[in-house]
Design an enzyme around this catalytic site. Structure first.
Site, PDB file in Angstrom:
ATOM      1  N   PHE A  84       0.843  -1.191   0.000  1.00 53.54           N
ATOM      2  CA  PHE A  84       0.000   0.000   0.000  1.00 53.54           C
ATOM      3  C   PHE A  84       0.885   1.251   0.000  1.00 53.54           C
ATOM      4  CE2 PHE A  84      -1.988  -3.516   2.205  1.00 53.54           C
ATOM      5  CZ  PHE A  84      -3.236  -3.605   1.596  1.00 53.54           C
ATOM      6  N   SER A 133      -6.869  -7.783  -1.050  1.00 53.97           N
ATOM      7  CA  SER A 133      -6.318  -7.216   0.177  1.00 53.97           C
ATOM      8  C   SER A 133      -6.762  -5.765   0.299  1.00 53.97           C
ATOM      9  CB  SER A 133      -4.788  -7.267   0.158  1.00 53.97           C
ATOM     10  OG  SER A 133      -4.331  -8.606   0.167  1.00 53.97           O
ATOM     11  N   THR A 144      -7.941  -9.724   4.316  1.00 57.73           N
ATOM     12  CA  THR A 144      -8.393 -10.358   3.084  1.00 57.73           C
ATOM     13  C   THR A 144      -9.909 -10.390   3.005  1.00 57.73           C
ATOM     14  OG1 THR A 144      -6.421 -11.757   3.073  1.00 57.73           O
ATOM     15  CG2 THR A 144      -8.284 -12.488   1.723  1.00 57.73           C
ATOM     16  N   ALA A 161      -7.496 -12.691  12.613  1.00 56.71           N
ATOM     17  CA  ALA A 161      -7.004 -13.803  13.420  1.00 56.71           C
ATOM     18  C   ALA A 161      -6.467 -13.308  14.769  1.00 56.71           C
ATOM     19  CB  ALA A 161      -5.908 -14.545  12.654  1.00 56.71           C
ATOM     20  N   HIS A 217       1.326  -4.626   7.456  1.00 59.36           N
ATOM     21  CA  HIS A 217       1.669  -5.493   8.578  1.00 59.36           C
ATOM     22  C   HIS A 217       1.998  -4.589   9.769  1.00 59.36           C
ATOM     23  CE1 HIS A 217       3.109  -8.437   5.244  1.00 59.36           C
ATOM     24  NE2 HIS A 217       1.790  -8.406   5.349  1.00 59.36           N
ATOM     25  N   THR A 272       4.799  12.191   7.728  1.00 58.92           N
ATOM     26  CA  THR A 272       6.196  12.553   7.912  1.00 58.92           C
ATOM     27  C   THR A 272       6.438  12.904   9.374  1.00 58.92           C
ATOM     28  OG1 THR A 272       6.347  13.411   5.655  1.00 58.92           O
ATOM     29  CG2 THR A 272       8.027  14.151   7.218  1.00 58.92           C
TER      30      THR A 272
END
Length: 199
Positions: free
Chosen positions: A2, A40, A49, A67, A105, A150
């Site tokens: 992304f 995704s 997902t 999860a 992540h 930033t």
């Protein structure tokens, strides 16, 4: 992969526990026919997902499963019906890279220490988990709730960011204040640089 440029704000419609995971139903303005099963989507920075998609009245609804690891290490476990989330679809070849490379992540949960509003903008001081602070550098990049930002100043485990009016208006960060938890993903290059320096 992304970019940290939010393209929609979704709303959690339901949260259904299913053993060690939770099934979340999320409303958005993306076209239902443009979301494939297995796609995704970053939800406030968390790559999840799509396991179901449908058109309901004037909006699209998609389902994702979170999860145990995701529930434990991000803010997803705190989401309830009505929670608003920043949405970004996965980067495609040829798309403009307007932010920075974001994997979806999430590394952990940071905390908003303070917010100072002025001239339509807002300066936030954020406290990062101690183990992540070494990856945050002045003028470097960081993703908070999926938004590419930033870093302005760094003081120990704390750092400041400045949000312009547009970012406050088109992301959920406009509603954040002192004490709020946000998902944090440190810059991937900083993480690899730190790993290489250990050798």
């Amino acid at each position: 992969m992304f970019t940290g440029i939010v393209t929609d704000i979704g709303e959690i419609l339901s949260v259904e526990p299913r053993g060690d995971l939770k099934r979340l139903r999320i409303a958005c303005s993306y076209g239902a026919d443009s979301i494939a099963l297995g796609a995704s989507i970053a939800n406030s920075g968390v790559c999840l997902t799509v396991v179901a998609v449908a058109r309901e009245v004037a909006r699209t609804v998609f389902d994702v499963d979170a999860a145990a690891e995701t529930l434990a290490k991000t803010t997803v476990g705190r989401w309830i019906p009505g929670t608003r989330v920043n949405l970004e679809r996965a980067l495609r070849i040829g798309d403009e890279l307007g932010g920075h490379i974001v994997t979806g992540h999430v590394d952990g949960v940071a905390r908003v220490v303070s917010r100072d509003d002025f001239d339509g903008m807002a300066r936030f001081w954020i406290e990062a988990p101690h183990e992540l602070a070494r990856f945050i550098a002045r003028k470097g990049s960081v993703a908070l709730d999926g938004v590419s930002l930033t870093v302005n100043e760094v003081e120990g485990d704390r750092f400041s960011i400045l949000l312009i009016p547009h970012t406050l208006a088109v992301t959920t960060l406009g509603a954040r204040g002192a004490g709020d938890a946000v998902n944090i993903e440190v810059d991937m290059m900083a993480r690899y640089a730190a790993r290489l320096s250990e050798k």
